[in-house]
Motif scaffolding. Structure first.
Motif, PDB file in Angstrom:
ATOM      1  N   PRO A 138      68.795  21.800 -15.755  1.00  0.00           N
ATOM      2  CA  PRO A 138      68.265  20.572 -16.357  1.00  0.00           C
ATOM      3  C   PRO A 138      68.592  20.503 -17.847  1.00  0.00           C
ATOM      4  O   PRO A 138      68.548  21.514 -18.554  1.00  0.00           O
ATOM      5  N   TYR A 139      68.915  19.311 -18.294  1.00  0.00           N
ATOM      6  CA  TYR A 139      69.244  19.084 -19.711  1.00  0.00           C
ATOM      7  C   TYR A 139      68.200  18.194 -20.375  1.00  0.00           C
ATOM      8  O   TYR A 139      67.767  18.452 -21.495  1.00  0.00           O
ATOM      9  N   LEU A 140      67.794  17.137 -19.672  1.00  0.00           N
ATOM     10  CA  LEU A 140      66.789  16.230 -20.201  1.00  0.00           C
ATOM     11  C   LEU A 140      66.126  15.501 -19.034  1.00  0.00           C
ATOM     12  O   LEU A 140      66.534  15.639 -17.884  1.00  0.00           O
ATOM     13  N   ALA A 141      65.111  14.731 -19.336  1.00  0.00           N
ATOM     14  CA  ALA A 141      64.449  13.946 -18.293  1.00  0.00           C
ATOM     15  C   ALA A 141      63.971  12.631 -18.876  1.00  0.00           C
ATOM     16  O   ALA A 141      63.712  12.508 -20.071  1.00  0.00           O
ATOM     17  N   ARG A 142      63.882  11.644 -17.992  1.00  0.00           N
ATOM     18  CA  ARG A 142      63.264  10.368 -18.328  1.00  0.00           C
ATOM     19  C   ARG A 142      62.131  10.148 -17.325  1.00  0.00           C
ATOM     20  O   ARG A 142      62.338  10.235 -16.125  1.00  0.00           O
ATOM     21  N   GLN A 143      60.962   9.881 -17.846  1.00  0.00           N
ATOM     22  CA  GLN A 143      59.809   9.652 -16.968  1.00  0.00           C
ATOM     23  C   GLN A 143      59.531   8.158 -16.890  1.00  0.00           C
ATOM     24  O   GLN A 143      59.481   7.470 -17.912  1.00  0.00           O
ATOM     25  N   ASN A 144      59.358   7.671 -15.672  1.00  0.00           N
ATOM     26  CA  ASN A 144      59.171   6.238 -15.446  1.00  0.00           C
ATOM     27  C   ASN A 144      57.719   5.897 -15.166  1.00  0.00           C
ATOM     28  O   ASN A 144      57.075   6.504 -14.298  1.00  0.00           O
ATOM     29  N   VAL A 145      57.231   4.919 -15.904  1.00  0.00           N
ATOM     30  CA  VAL A 145      55.919   4.317 -15.673  1.00  0.00           C
ATOM     31  C   VAL A 145      56.124   2.805 -15.732  1.00  0.00           C
ATOM     32  O   VAL A 145      57.254   2.332 -15.759  1.00  0.00           O
ATOM     33  N   LEU A 146      55.046   2.060 -15.755  1.00  0.00           N
ATOM     34  CA  LEU A 146      55.146   0.606 -15.874  1.00  0.00           C
ATOM     35  C   LEU A 146      54.692   0.165 -17.260  1.00  0.00           C
ATOM     36  O   LEU A 146      53.805   0.777 -17.858  1.00  0.00           O
ATOM     37  N   ALA A 147      55.320  -0.878 -17.754  1.00  0.00           N
ATOM     38  CA  ALA A 147      54.927  -1.466 -19.036  1.00  0.00           C
ATOM     39  C   ALA A 147      54.388  -2.862 -18.773  1.00  0.00           C
ATOM     40  O   ALA A 147      54.866  -3.572 -17.882  1.00  0.00           O
ATOM     41  N   TYR A 148      53.384  -3.262 -19.543  1.00  0.00           N
ATOM     42  CA  TYR A 148      52.835  -4.609 -19.416  1.00  0.00           C
ATOM     43  C   TYR A 148      52.871  -5.295 -20.776  1.00  0.00           C
ATOM     44  O   TYR A 148      52.686  -4.673 -21.826  1.00  0.00           O
ATOM     45  N   ASN A 149      53.142  -6.582 -20.741  1.00  0.00           N
ATOM     46  CA  ASN A 149      53.218  -7.399 -21.948  1.00  0.00           C
ATOM     47  C   ASN A 149      51.800  -7.693 -22.436  1.00  0.00           C
ATOM     48  O   ASN A 149      51.044  -8.398 -21.767  1.00  0.00           O
ATOM     49  N   LYS A 150      51.440  -7.156 -23.586  1.00  0.00           N
ATOM     50  CA  LYS A 150      50.063  -7.273 -24.080  1.00  0.00           C
ATOM     51  C   LYS A 150      49.662  -8.723 -24.311  1.00  0.00           C
ATOM     52  O   LYS A 150      48.533  -9.130 -23.987  1.00  0.00           O
ATOM     53  N   GLU A 151      50.559  -9.507 -24.866  1.00  0.00           N
ATOM     54  CA  GLU A 151      50.230 -10.900 -25.162  1.00  0.00           C
ATOM     55  C   GLU A 151      49.958 -11.674 -23.881  1.00  0.00           C
ATOM     56  O   GLU A 151      48.993 -12.459 -23.799  1.00  0.00           O
TER      57      GLU A 151
END
Length: 441
Positions: free
Chosen positions: A154-167
């Motif tokens: 392993p060299y690196l990782a990206r972790q996925n979650v969800l983003a929500y638009n605050k406005e």
């Protein structure tokens, strides 16, 4: 591109008591002709916190290759071949037994794990000196371990979650769900309430949440959504088990969302990139992000885990790293292993993982404070689940999975029919993968 030099840098590190270059001088070389090494890498965006000139990971791999050519003990030609993200099989399996076959492959583990079971990917335990292993995070290291042996560095990782638009949330009267400085989680009832409120309040042309089934791209996020009602997705044997009540309930939740206006119209024909564009343009309230992509949104978004069987929700992790292939030439195989030893004993090249989540603990110590939301995502690692289920051939499963979701979104199948179809077809692909599976001897 051929350069001659010696393993002086690696020897210095070993003498200093840091990391050892396990492969150097471990095989007697014959002749003076350069050894030709092919390194393949998919075109992938990449940021580095200390070097604004880097925008693609292949630039880093090219730098590693040139450094290896310069510092290696004998002449070596290294060709870096870049391919598109949707061309893994063409670039790898399609080039087996040709002069373009990869000796080293860099990529996302959920893609490159498929090649372990071809019997051509070699275990790397002889490359991994104790100091190297101790420096790598266990959760990322373990992703590449199969039957007790390591098949990916392993060299690196990206972790996925969800983003929500605050406005958008505040405008829909959902301010209570906006959380600052944390990755939050919502119950399924709360998710339903949120999506209904957004559907009722958003202006025409804007939509509550991502959904797509035009291809297998991004389907890992859709399968993660199917954990929303408590499904584990897989049974104890690693086979799909969506016909269990929790799986059917999650499929029904998604199908009913079509009629309730939760998704862009005709989501069955959309690609993940279509939803990405809508989110960037402020026309989508909830979309997938990872630790490497959130910087483009600044303070406009909050973070939430996918709904899941636990109160803290679910996340996915995409570890990226290196594999070595045996193409029938023992000398080339040793040089390929030496290339990995070179990378993992050179602080310069390990540092270039600092932009995502570095696999190296030392790099994380040096740059964690500079990597956006690093502490948030490392703390959320306990909520990451294995969306592959240990399948020997994830790509074939993915080729089947999205078609079932496509028909579900169109209303061509009921949740029960969709679950039965996915279980039957995905499990057939899994069984076929096991039947063809072999590890390198």
């Amino acid at each position: 591109m051929t350069r001659r030099a010696f393993c002086a840098g690696a020897a210095f590190l070993a003498a200093a008591g840091t990391l050892s270059l396990a492969g150097c001088n471990s095989l007697p070389f014959t002749g003076a002709a350069p050894v030709r090494l092919v390194i393949k890498v998919p075109r992938t965006g990449h940021d580095v916190v200390f070097d604004d000139s880097i925008s693609q990971v292949e630039t880093v791999i090219q730098g590693m290759a040139e450094g290896f050519q310069r510092d290696y003990e004998r002449p070596v030609d290294v060709e870096v071949v870049v391919f598109e993200q949707n061309q893994y099989d063409e670039a790898v399996k399609g080039s087996f037994d040709t002069d373009k076959a990869p000796d080293v492959l860099y990529g996302d583990y959920f893609n490159i794990s498929t090649y372990i079971r071809t019997g051509r990917v070699v275990p790397l335990d002889d490359v991994v000196a104790p100091a190297i292993r101790d420096d790598l995070f266990d959760d990322l290291w373990n992703m590449g371990v199969v039957e007790g042996r390591a098949y990916m560095m392993p060299y690196l990782a990206r972790q996925n979650v969800l983003a929500y638009n605050k406005e958008m949330f505040r405008n829909a009267g959902l301010g209570e769900f906006v959380a600052e400085g944390k990755i939050t989680a919502w119950s399924l009832d709360e998710w339903t309430r949120i999506l209904d409120a957004l559907a009722a309040s958003l202006p025409e042309g804007s939509f509550p949440m991502m959904m797509y089934a035009g291809s297998s791209q991004g389907d890992t996020h859709i399968v993660t959504l199917l954990r929303s009602a408590g499904s584990s997705i897989y049974d104890d044997t690693g086979h799909f088990n969506l016909s269990a009540p929790e799986g059917i309930a999650a499929l029904r939740w998604i199908q009913e969302g079509v009629g309730r206006g939760w998704f862009p119209p005709h989501a069955e024909n959309l690609e993940i990139e279509d939803c990405s564009s809508l989110f960037r343009q402020g026309q989508l309230a909830i979309y997938m992000v990872n630790n490497a992509s959130i910087t483009r949104y600044g303070d406009t978004v909050g973070l939430v885990n996918f709904p899941g069987p636990d109160a803290d929700g679910s996340a996915t992790a995409f570890a990226s790293g290196f594999q070595v292939f045996d193409n029938g030439d023992a000398e080339k195989l040793q040089v390929a292993k030496d290339f990995l030893s070179y990378v993992y004993t050179d602080e310069r090249w390990l540092d270039y993982a600092a932009g995502a989540i570095p696999a190296s603990k030392r790099v994380s110590d040096r740059y964690g404070a500079d990597i956006p939301s690093y502490d948030l995502f490392r703390a959320n690692a306990d909520n990451v689940w294995d969306f592959t289920g240990g399948s020997p051939d994830t790509q074939t499963v993915r080729d089947v999975f999205y078609t079932g979701i496509h028909d579900l979104l169109m209303g061509k199948t009921t949740p029960e029919e969709c679950a039965a179809l996915l279980d039957a077809q995905c499990n057939a692909a899994i069984d076929e993968g096991w039947a063809k599976s072999q590890l390198h001897e």
